[in-house]
Design a protein around this motif. Structure first.
Motif, PDB file in Angstrom:
ATOM      1  N   UNK A 161       0.816  -1.204   0.000  1.00  0.00           N
ATOM      2  CA  UNK A 161       0.000   0.000   0.000  1.00  0.00           C
ATOM      3  C   UNK A 161       0.848   1.251   0.000  1.00  0.00           C
ATOM      4  N   UNK A 162       0.278   2.294   0.501  1.00  0.00           N
ATOM      5  CA  UNK A 162       0.899   3.619   0.511  1.00  0.00           C
ATOM      6  C   UNK A 162       1.374   3.922   1.929  1.00  0.00           C
ATOM      7  N   UNK A 163       2.652   4.183   2.068  1.00  0.00           N
ATOM      8  CA  UNK A 163       3.248   4.493   3.371  1.00  0.00           C
ATOM      9  C   UNK A 163       3.861   5.880   3.297  1.00  0.00           C
ATOM     10  N   UNK A 164       3.513   6.733   4.248  1.00  0.00           N
ATOM     11  CA  UNK A 164       4.026   8.097   4.253  1.00  0.00           C
ATOM     12  C   UNK A 164       5.038   8.265   5.372  1.00  0.00           C
ATOM     13  N   UNK A 165       6.180   8.848   5.020  1.00  0.00           N
ATOM     14  CA  UNK A 165       7.224   9.153   5.993  1.00  0.00           C
ATOM     15  C   UNK A 165       7.419  10.662   5.959  1.00  0.00           C
ATOM     16  N   UNK A 168      16.216   3.709  -2.502  1.00  0.00           N
ATOM     17  CA  UNK A 168      15.021   4.462  -2.862  1.00  0.00           C
ATOM     18  C   UNK A 168      14.745   4.372  -4.357  1.00  0.00           C
ATOM     19  N   UNK A 169      15.779   4.374  -5.174  1.00  0.00           N
ATOM     20  CA  UNK A 169      15.567   4.317  -6.625  1.00  0.00           C
ATOM     21  C   UNK A 169      14.938   3.001  -7.052  1.00  0.00           C
ATOM     22  N   UNK A 170      15.132   1.956  -6.260  1.00  0.00           N
ATOM     23  CA  UNK A 170      14.529   0.650  -6.568  1.00  0.00           C
ATOM     24  C   UNK A 170      13.081   0.550  -6.071  1.00  0.00           C
ATOM     25  N   UNK A 171      12.623   1.539  -5.331  1.00  0.00           N
ATOM     26  CA  UNK A 171      11.302   1.511  -4.702  1.00  0.00           C
ATOM     27  C   UNK A 171      10.386   2.516  -5.393  1.00  0.00           C
ATOM     28  N   UNK A 172       9.155   2.106  -5.724  1.00  0.00           N
ATOM     29  CA  UNK A 172       8.194   3.058  -6.268  1.00  0.00           C
ATOM     30  C   UNK A 172       7.882   4.076  -5.180  1.00  0.00           C
ATOM     31  N   UNK A 173       8.044   5.361  -5.509  1.00  0.00           N
ATOM     32  CA  UNK A 173       7.842   6.398  -4.502  1.00  0.00           C
ATOM     33  C   UNK A 173       7.462   7.723  -5.152  1.00  0.00           C
ATOM     34  N   UNK A 174       7.005   8.646  -4.345  1.00  0.00           N
ATOM     35  CA  UNK A 174       6.724  10.007  -4.794  1.00  0.00           C
ATOM     36  C   UNK A 174       6.976  10.941  -3.618  1.00  0.00           C
ATOM     37  N   UNK A 175       6.927  12.227  -3.885  1.00  0.00           N
ATOM     38  CA  UNK A 175       7.173  13.242  -2.862  1.00  0.00           C
ATOM     39  C   UNK A 175       5.982  14.189  -2.793  1.00  0.00           C
ATOM     40  N   UNK A 176       5.679  14.651  -1.607  1.00  0.00           N
ATOM     41  CA  UNK A 176       4.659  15.671  -1.392  1.00  0.00           C
ATOM     42  C   UNK A 176       5.220  16.667  -0.384  1.00  0.00           C
ATOM     43  N   UNK A 177       4.650  17.863  -0.372  1.00  0.00           N
ATOM     44  CA  UNK A 177       4.983  18.821   0.661  1.00  0.00           C
ATOM     45  C   UNK A 177       3.691  19.290   1.280  1.00  0.00           C
ATOM     46  N   UNK A 178       3.671  19.333   2.608  1.00  0.00           N
ATOM     47  CA  UNK A 178       2.476  19.750   3.334  1.00  0.00           C
ATOM     48  C   UNK A 178       2.881  20.709   4.440  1.00  0.00           C
ATOM     49  N   UNK A 179       1.979  21.620   4.784  1.00  0.00           N
ATOM     50  CA  UNK A 179       2.284  22.504   5.913  1.00  0.00           C
ATOM     51  C   UNK A 179       2.504  21.685   7.180  1.00  0.00           C
ATOM     52  N   UNK A 235       3.996   0.192  -1.845  1.00  0.00           N
ATOM     53  CA  UNK A 235       4.406  -1.200  -1.682  1.00  0.00           C
ATOM     54  C   UNK A 235       4.881  -1.441  -0.261  1.00  0.00           C
ATOM     55  N   UNK A 236       5.418  -2.597  -0.051  1.00  0.00           N
ATOM     56  CA  UNK A 236       5.892  -2.965   1.285  1.00  0.00           C
ATOM     57  C   UNK A 236       7.129  -2.145   1.635  1.00  0.00           C
ATOM     58  N   UNK A 237       7.182  -1.671   2.858  1.00  0.00           N
ATOM     59  CA  UNK A 237       8.349  -0.946   3.339  1.00  0.00           C
ATOM     60  C   UNK A 237       9.262  -1.968   4.009  1.00  0.00           C
ATOM     61  N   UNK A 238      10.357  -2.258   3.336  1.00  0.00           N
ATOM     62  CA  UNK A 238      11.295  -3.263   3.829  1.00  0.00           C
ATOM     63  C   UNK A 238      12.280  -2.640   4.799  1.00  0.00           C
ATOM     64  N   UNK A 239      12.929  -3.493   5.563  1.00  0.00           N
ATOM     65  CA  UNK A 239      13.959  -3.044   6.495  1.00  0.00           C
ATOM     66  C   UNK A 239      15.026  -2.249   5.765  1.00  0.00           C
ATOM     67  N   UNK A 240      15.354  -2.651   4.533  1.00  0.00           N
ATOM     68  CA  UNK A 240      16.362  -1.938   3.754  1.00  0.00           C
ATOM     69  C   UNK A 240      15.988  -0.466   3.586  1.00  0.00           C
ATOM     70  N   UNK A 241      14.700  -0.179   3.373  1.00  0.00           N
ATOM     71  CA  UNK A 241      14.246   1.198   3.179  1.00  0.00           C
ATOM     72  C   UNK A 241      14.395   1.993   4.468  1.00  0.00           C
ATOM     73  N   UNK A 242      13.907   1.464   5.574  1.00  0.00           N
ATOM     74  CA  UNK A 242      13.975   2.216   6.824  1.00  0.00           C
ATOM     75  C   UNK A 242      15.417   2.393   7.299  1.00  0.00           C
ATOM     76  N   UNK A 243      16.226   1.348   7.152  1.00  0.00           N
ATOM     77  CA  UNK A 243      17.637   1.446   7.537  1.00  0.00           C
ATOM     78  C   UNK A 243      18.364   2.420   6.611  1.00  0.00           C
TER      79      UNK A 243
END
Length: 147
Positions: free
Chosen positions: A10-14, A41-52, A82-90
């Motif tokens: 799914x969609x995970x926001x950091x 990060x380049x191997x992971x489907x992702x996007x960027x947003x900016x919010x107040x 997609x799934x947030x793997x340990x590799x992404x968080x680390x």
């Protein structure tokens, strides 16, 4: 798709917030470019947003602390699909610490660069072992939890 896999996909926001600098928008742009070159990060489907930056639910009745350089600063939101793997968080943790180390070396007089990162309302300062919710004492209320 199996139900158990669906819970992890799914969609995970950091949320990432740069504070304590004279030009936080430029720092967010630099940090985004820094992270975009990371292989995890380049191997992971992702996007960027900016919010107040969300205002704390509780705080001083007379308004925000004018000494807080985070007032009016947008959060940079990394959206992982997609799934947030340990590799992404680390990888994110290592990349944020390295970027912050370099930024502190280049800081201008009066700056105290810091990066907060979190998900689901729980934030912590990069390099700090304390996790805070947005209502924590550091943000005007709530509690602090040690890792």
């Amino acid at each position: 798709m199996p139900e158990s896999a669906d819970r992890h996909e799914g969609r995970h926001e950091i949320s990432i917030r740069v504070t304590g600098t004279n030009n936080p928008q430029q720092d967010l742009d630099d940090l985004r470019a820094w992270l975009e070159r990371e292989p995890w990060l380049t191997r992971q489907e992702h996007s960027w947003e900016q919010r107040p930056h969300p205002a704390p639910e509780t705080g001083p009745p007379d308004g925000p602390d004018l000494g807080d350089m985070a007032v009016g600063v947008d959060d940079l939101i990394l959206v992982i699909v997609g799934a947030v793997a340990t590799e992404v968080t680390k990888g994110l943790s290592i990349a944020l610490r390295e970027w912050l180390r370099r930024r502190k070396e280049e800081r201008a007089a009066g700056e105290a660069p810091a990066v907060d990162v979190g998900t689901g309302g729980e934030v912590h300062t990069v390099g700090d072992t304390t996790r805070r919710d947005p209502g924590s004492p550091a943000h005007g209320g709530g509690s602090t939890v040690e890792d």
